[in-house]
Design a protein around this motif. Structure first.
Motif, mmCIF file in Angstrom:
data_model
loop_
_atom_site.group_PDB
_atom_site.id
_atom_site.type_symbol
_atom_site.label_atom_id
_atom_site.label_comp_id
_atom_site.label_asym_id
_atom_site.label_seq_id
_atom_site.Cartn_x
_atom_site.Cartn_y
_atom_site.Cartn_z
ATOM 1 N N VAL A 143 0.821 -1.209 0.000
ATOM 2 C CA VAL A 143 0.000 0.000 0.000
ATOM 3 C C VAL A 143 0.852 1.255 0.000
ATOM 4 C CG1 VAL A 143 -1.662 1.345 1.358
ATOM 5 C CG2 VAL A 143 -1.962 -1.126 1.108
ATOM 6 N N ALA A 144 1.820 1.317 0.901
ATOM 7 C CA ALA A 144 2.569 2.565 1.115
ATOM 8 C C ALA A 144 3.851 2.660 0.297
ATOM 9 C CB ALA A 144 2.907 2.712 2.600
ATOM 10 N N GLY A 145 4.282 1.552 -0.299
ATOM 11 C CA GLY A 145 5.567 1.535 -0.988
ATOM 12 C C GLY A 145 5.703 2.594 -2.062
ATOM 13 N N GLN A 146 4.606 2.849 -2.789
ATOM 14 C CA GLN A 146 4.668 3.836 -3.871
ATOM 15 C C GLN A 146 4.884 5.255 -3.345
ATOM 16 O OE1 GLN A 146 1.503 3.085 -6.998
ATOM 17 N NE2 GLN A 146 0.786 1.693 -5.415
ATOM 18 N N LEU A 147 4.552 5.486 -2.077
ATOM 19 C CA LEU A 147 4.659 6.823 -1.505
ATOM 20 C C LEU A 147 5.936 7.015 -0.709
ATOM 21 C CD1 LEU A 147 0.926 6.916 -0.553
ATOM 22 C CD2 LEU A 147 2.012 8.674 -1.959
ATOM 23 N N LEU A 168 -7.197 5.773 -0.726
ATOM 24 C CA LEU A 168 -7.128 4.318 -0.615
ATOM 25 C C LEU A 168 -8.503 3.707 -0.853
ATOM 26 C CD1 LEU A 168 -5.314 1.879 0.056
ATOM 27 C CD2 LEU A 168 -5.977 2.153 2.454
ATOM 28 N N GLU A 169 -8.576 2.854 -1.853
ATOM 29 C CA GLU A 169 -9.810 2.131 -2.158
ATOM 30 C C GLU A 169 -9.504 0.645 -2.069
ATOM 31 O OE1 GLU A 169 -11.052 3.422 -5.981
ATOM 32 O OE2 GLU A 169 -11.260 5.544 -5.402
ATOM 33 N N GLY A 170 -9.883 0.043 -0.917
ATOM 34 C CA GLY A 170 -9.469 -1.325 -0.643
ATOM 35 C C GLY A 170 -7.977 -1.325 -0.375
ATOM 36 N N ARG A 171 -7.222 -1.987 -1.250
ATOM 37 C CA ARG A 171 -5.753 -1.921 -1.179
ATOM 38 C C ARG A 171 -5.174 -1.272 -2.431
ATOM 39 N NH1 ARG A 171 -3.098 -7.287 1.646
ATOM 40 N NH2 ARG A 171 -3.974 -6.976 3.727
ATOM 41 N N LEU A 219 -4.278 2.200 -4.379
ATOM 42 C CA LEU A 219 -4.028 3.622 -4.201
ATOM 43 C C LEU A 219 -4.386 4.376 -5.479
ATOM 44 C CD1 LEU A 219 -0.566 3.771 -2.376
ATOM 45 C CD2 LEU A 219 -2.832 3.926 -1.383
ATOM 46 N N THR A 220 -5.072 5.484 -5.306
ATOM 47 C CA THR A 220 -5.354 6.374 -6.421
ATOM 48 C C THR A 220 -4.977 7.801 -6.003
ATOM 49 O OG1 THR A 220 -7.641 6.715 -5.664
ATOM 50 C CG2 THR A 220 -7.255 4.935 -7.257
ATOM 51 N N GLY A 221 -4.853 8.655 -6.980
ATOM 52 C CA GLY A 221 -4.503 10.044 -6.684
ATOM 53 C C GLY A 221 -3.181 10.158 -5.963
ATOM 54 N N ILE A 222 -2.194 9.354 -6.370
ATOM 55 C CA ILE A 222 -0.900 9.300 -5.666
ATOM 56 C C ILE A 222 -0.108 10.589 -5.882
ATOM 57 C CG2 ILE A 222 1.310 8.089 -5.522
ATOM 58 C CD1 ILE A 222 -0.161 5.551 -6.385
ATOM 59 N N ASP A 223 0.319 11.187 -4.767
ATOM 60 C CA ASP A 223 1.112 12.422 -4.796
ATOM 61 C C ASP A 223 2.276 12.261 -3.823
ATOM 62 O OD1 ASP A 223 2.186 14.932 -4.796
ATOM 63 O OD2 ASP A 223 0.317 16.004 -4.420
ATOM 64 N N PRO A 224 3.418 11.730 -4.282
ATOM 65 C CA PRO A 224 4.557 11.492 -3.385
ATOM 66 C C PRO A 224 5.072 12.755 -2.700
ATOM 67 C CG PRO A 224 4.857 10.346 -5.472
ATOM 68 C CD PRO A 224 3.688 11.260 -5.643
#
Length: 443
Positions: A89-93, A161-164, A166-171
């Motif tokens: 979940v959080a890896g992309q951020l 977060l929708e389920g597991r 991620l959308t709208g990702i903004d690092p």
């Protein structure tokens, strides 16, 4: 007794690794600052004592860096092995600050190598000192980036977060999360404070053993003055952190202060115990001080822990970690102040045994304070691994072999700790400062 399932074993292993690593990470931030400061003073005053301080501290620093690299790498591996759902979940951020942390470390390591092998190679010593700037700068940046990851876990933002999924990702938004400024400031100041106190404790012990030359006296003066400055800054940041928690993590503040009912003019509770009925006994109460710490207003309303659902409340044991951290911080601030006052006062003598022994004791206490602070920070976020989105129980591995890893790493850290102490003792015991000074003055 709690069942030793994958979640608990993963928490135990992560706790073991972080508790061991934080010692080297702390010294890795503070010691380079002291090395640079000592060399700069030595150049400006043309004082070989300070130059030798920088040289000897740098030798010890290399050893702690080597161990810190090992344990830091292990933490990165354990994130993926023990907490796969969290990384999914959080890896992309958190990949952005993690990448930048690695870059900052490489930056520090490159210049550390150059710094160590270029002593006395420049006609103007100030050029060599300039090499220390990227070393302590890189160490501070490295700690800053990894602290951003921890801050993100406390105040996550920059995604939906929708389920597991991620959308709208903004690092970038995740990077500049609300917890980052206070945490970065606190980590940096407390790391430098702890490092100075540890160095002071070692020096004070050497003076007590009879090494009362100018080298050791100057070393103690430098570390204690710097320790006083950063003890004060750490205390100041504690006040800022309380205000942050009141706004963003009121349940953590309430659990840490055993503040159960929402009320105005809330008392600050120090020490004490809880009986079976949940009543506070044997505590020191400072009237309305919690309200003041949280909002700079003695009559402000402070949210009680009872406002938080029971399954989302941090463990009440964090109250003891908070008290330990604050008590030791106050102790180091006090003895640093006493030392500096006696140093400035013409009739004062800060090198008496009655003050040197408390300084020696402050060394291990400072390490305990760092540990207590991290236990408070991490346990205060429970039961969340990603506050408001994912609980620890949801994030842990389902592997049945975590107990084998726990045993292996426990033994590994025992070996690393023993080797570190042995190597540091051999470096300095077999090469006392007095002998090295005599050689350099003759040269």
């Amino acid at each position: 007794m709690a069942e030793l399932d994958g979640v608990l074993l993963s928490r135990m292993l992560t706790t073991l690794t972080l508790a061991f690593h934080i010692i080297f990470a702390t010294l890795g931030v503070g010691v380079p600052v002291m090395i640079s400061l000592a060399e700069f003073i030595g150049i400006k005053r043309n004082d070989q004592h300070y130059n030798l301080l920088a040289r000897r501290w740098a030798r010890g620093f290399v050893v702690t860096v080597a161990v810190g690299v090992v344990t830091g790498t292990i933490i990165g591996l354990q994130l993926s092995l023990l907490w796969p759902s969290f990384m999914e979940v959080a890896g992309q951020l958190i990949s952005l600050p993690l990448f930048m942390e690695v870059f900052a470390f490489f930056f520090e390591a490159i210049f550390l190598g150059i710094y160590l092998y270029t002593w006395d190679r420049f006609k103007k010593p100030i050029y060599h000192w300039l090499l220390s700037i990227p070393i302590f700068g890189g160490s501070i940046l490295s700690s800053m980036f990894i602290t951003v990851v921890n801050a993100f876990m406390n105040t996550p933002q920059g995604f939906t977060l929708e389920g597991r999924t991620l959308t709208g990702i903004d690092p970038v938004a995740a990077f500049f999360n609300p917890a980052a400024p206070t945490k970065i400031f606190h980590v940096a100041t407390s790391a430098i404070m702890t490092s100075t106190i540890v160095l002071a404790a070692i020096t004070a012990f050497m003076i007590l053993k009879g090494r009362r030359g100018e080298y050791h006296k100057k070393a103690l003066k430098l570390t204690m003055v710097t320790g006083l400055i950063f003890s004060f800054l750490t205390a100041l940041d504690g006040d800022i952190s309380a205000k942050f928690l009141a706004e963003y993590q009121p349940e953590k503040l309430a659990a840490g202060e055993w503040h159960f009912e929402t009320e105005k003019g809330a008392d600050l509770i120090l020490f004490g115990t809880l009986n079976e009925q949940g009543e506070i006994k044997n505590a020191i109460r400072i009237p309305k001080m919690l309200s003041f710490l949280a909002y700079s207003d003695f009559n402000a309303e402070v949210t009680g822990l009872n406002e938080t659902p029971e399954d989302e409340r941090p463990p009440l044991i964090i109250h003891y970690f908070f008290d330990t951290m604050v008590t030791i911080g106050s102790y180091t601030l006090f003895i640093s102040l006493v030392f500096v006052v006696l140093m400035i006062w013409k009739k004062g003598d800060p090198f008496k045994a009655w003050l040197l022994w408390p300084i020696v004791i402050a060394g291990p206490l400072a390490i305990i304070a760092i540990e207590a602070g991290w236990f408070y920070a991490e346990m205060g976020r429970q039961p969340w691994i990603l506050r408001g989105y994912m609980k620890v129980a949801e994030a842990a591995t389902t592997s049945n072999y975590v107990w084998l890893m726990l045993i292996f790493f426990f033994l590994l850290y025992g070996v690393l700790g023993t080797l570190t102490i042995t190597v540091l003792r051999k470096i300095f015991k077999n090469n006392p400062a007095e002998a090295e000074l005599e050689f350099r003055f003759k040269s």
